[in-house]
Design a protein around this motif. Structure first.
Motif, mmCIF file in Angstrom:
data_model
loop_
_atom_site.group_PDB
_atom_site.id
_atom_site.type_symbol
_atom_site.label_atom_id
_atom_site.label_comp_id
_atom_site.label_asym_id
_atom_site.label_seq_id
_atom_site.Cartn_x
_atom_site.Cartn_y
_atom_site.Cartn_z
ATOM 1 N N THR A 283 0.836 -1.208 0.000
ATOM 2 C CA THR A 283 0.000 0.000 0.000
ATOM 3 C C THR A 283 0.868 1.255 0.000
ATOM 4 O O THR A 283 0.609 2.213 -0.732
ATOM 5 C CB THR A 283 -0.930 0.003 1.219
ATOM 6 O OG1 THR A 283 -1.739 -1.178 1.200
ATOM 7 C CG2 THR A 283 -1.830 1.232 1.198
ATOM 8 N N VAL A 284 1.900 1.261 0.827
ATOM 9 C CA VAL A 284 2.820 2.392 0.872
ATOM 10 C C VAL A 284 3.508 2.573 -0.474
ATOM 11 O O VAL A 284 3.669 3.698 -0.964
ATOM 12 C CB VAL A 284 3.860 2.193 1.997
ATOM 13 C CG1 VAL A 284 4.910 3.300 1.961
ATOM 14 C CG2 VAL A 284 3.180 2.149 3.351
ATOM 15 N N LEU B 180 6.136 3.707 -6.054
ATOM 16 C CA LEU B 180 7.364 2.917 -6.081
ATOM 17 C C LEU B 180 7.052 1.467 -6.435
ATOM 18 O O LEU B 180 5.937 0.982 -6.212
ATOM 19 C CB LEU B 180 8.055 2.971 -4.710
ATOM 20 C CG LEU B 180 8.485 4.360 -4.226
ATOM 21 C CD1 LEU B 180 9.012 4.271 -2.789
ATOM 22 C CD2 LEU B 180 9.539 4.944 -5.151
ATOM 23 N N PRO B 181 8.020 0.741 -6.987
ATOM 24 C CA PRO B 181 7.766 -0.666 -7.315
ATOM 25 C C PRO B 181 7.599 -1.541 -6.084
ATOM 26 O O PRO B 181 6.982 -2.600 -6.134
ATOM 27 C CB PRO B 181 9.010 -1.073 -8.121
ATOM 28 C CG PRO B 181 10.069 -0.091 -7.731
ATOM 29 C CD PRO B 181 9.349 1.188 -7.441
ATOM 30 N N PRO C 200 11.114 -0.401 8.748
ATOM 31 C CA PRO C 200 11.119 0.988 9.264
ATOM 32 C C PRO C 200 11.264 1.101 10.773
ATOM 33 O O PRO C 200 11.111 2.183 11.331
ATOM 34 C CB PRO C 200 9.750 1.495 8.813
ATOM 35 C CG PRO C 200 8.870 0.281 8.890
ATOM 36 C CD PRO C 200 9.731 -0.891 8.495
ATOM 37 N N TRP C 201 11.587 0.002 11.442
ATOM 38 C CA TRP C 201 11.562 -0.031 12.909
ATOM 39 C C TRP C 201 12.521 0.982 13.540
ATOM 40 O O TRP C 201 12.199 1.591 14.564
ATOM 41 C CB TRP C 201 11.908 -1.439 13.399
ATOM 42 C CG TRP C 201 11.410 -2.511 12.493
ATOM 43 C CD1 TRP C 201 12.157 -3.379 11.748
ATOM 44 C CD2 TRP C 201 10.041 -2.826 12.192
ATOM 45 N NE1 TRP C 201 11.368 -4.220 11.009
ATOM 46 C CE2 TRP C 201 10.048 -3.901 11.259
ATOM 47 C CE3 TRP C 201 8.813 -2.313 12.605
ATOM 48 C CZ2 TRP C 201 8.896 -4.470 10.757
ATOM 49 C CZ3 TRP C 201 7.661 -2.876 12.101
ATOM 50 C CH2 TRP C 201 7.696 -3.929 11.194
#
Length: 336
Positions: A254-255, A261-262, A271-272
């Motif tokens: 989804t992001v 972006l691919p 992303p932690w």
């Protein structure tokens, strides 16, 4: 202010900066001579002092002079850019200087088979692709330039996304990257340039960690057609180490769609850990250039034979895959 008067002032500033730097270099060199003389008069200390013009003041003097000469050429526009936007001096002096610490100290890249890169003339370097972002392409470019006796530049073929990204697209062009299209590739090869291509594309760098070192599909063989039309050799290249810098555990689909972006990778640190998660893991890299595959005996018409193009594409792909397996067996550790 008129354009002529403005350029004149820039030239005057550049000349003044260069003259000031040369004067500073003279002072430093003279100080080095004085220090050497004083050290020599103190007995044993003189043996540890570098001689004048060696690694001491002379080296610093040369660096200052080179740096100011580079700055002067930048200010006055006395530098060359080719038809694709490639700035060789900026690439060698600045851009590669930014990534060399990664190459030498972080990834500790070991290069094999550099003798398979020709000294002159066009050639197409074909490599596997991995690592979430195209750091492997940057490291391959440094490897070719720094390890090859002729210090050749690798003119990389990049995806549309590279040139659609603000700032990155312009920087990439200055660094020698051009659009991954057959016409551009053929122009570069015909001009005797060394061209690099990563045919797996986003399928390679975005694949999950569970599929590491398993080559994805090589597209429709466009790179082979370009080599056949220009009768230039194909150099297979295998890269081990890039798979581990950002192990991809998942994809935030989804992001990725929202950002255009691919993929949007999930790794053990991103992303932690926020921005800290963008720091690549310090894996040990091996880059091996294989024996080149000649194309000149086939003739330019071979580029229009789909079966021949497919067979040659598969041959290059299998060569890279087998080399990857061999390098993985030889590798002592992921990080050492």
């Amino acid at each position: 202010m008129s354009a002529g008067r403005g350029s004149g002032r820039l030239l005057a500033v550049a000349q003044a900066a260069q003259e000031a730097g040369e004067a500073l270099a003279d002072v430093l060199a003279e100080a080095g001579h004085d220090a050497s003389g004083r050290a020599g008069s103190n007995g044993a200390r003189g043996a540890d002092t570098p001689p004048s013009g060696g690694a001491g003041g002379g080296d610093l003097e040369g660096r200052i002079a080179d740096g100011l000469a580079f700055l002067r050429r930048r200010l006055t526009g006395e530098f060359q850019v080719d038809d694709f936007g490639f700035d060789a001096e900026l690439t060698d002096t600045v851009l590669m200087g930014l990534v060399r610490p990664l190459y030498k100290r972080w990834f500790r890249v070991e290069v094999r088979g550099i003798e398979n890169i020709p000294d002159t003339g066009g050639a197409l370097v074909v490599a596997n692709h991995s690592g979430a972002i195209a750091i492997d392409a940057l490291m391959t470019g440094v490897a070719v330039h720094d390890e090859h006796p002729r210090h050749r530049f690798l003119r990389m073929l990049g995806a549309d996304l590279v040139f659609q990204t603000p700032f990155l697209g312009e920087l990439a062009r200055k660094g020698g990257v051009t659009l991954a299209s057959n016409p551009d590739a053929e122009r570069l090869l015909a001009a005797g340039e060394l061209v690099g291509v990563w045919p797996e594309g986003f399928k390679g760098i975005g694949k999950p960690f569970s599929e590491r070192y398993k080559l994805q599909r090589f597209g429709r063989g466009g790179f082979v057609s370009a080599a056949l039309r220009t009768r230039t050799p194909i150099v297979p290249c295998a890269i081990v180490g890039a798979e581990e810098i950002y192990p991809i555990l998942g994809n935030m689909a989804t992001v990725a769609r929202l950002l255009g972006l691919p993929y949007a990778p999930i790794t053990p640190t991103f992303p932690w850990l926020g921005p800290l998660g963008l720091i690549p893991l310090p894996s040990k890299w091996l880059i091996e250039f294989g024996v080149s595959v000649p194309t000149d005996e086939r003739g330019p018409a071979a580029a229009d034979d789909p079966m021949l193009v497919f067979d040659l594409t598969d041959q290059v792909r299998q060569t890279i895959q087998q080399t990857l397996y061999a390098l993985l067996v030889q590798r002592r550790s992921v990080f050492f």
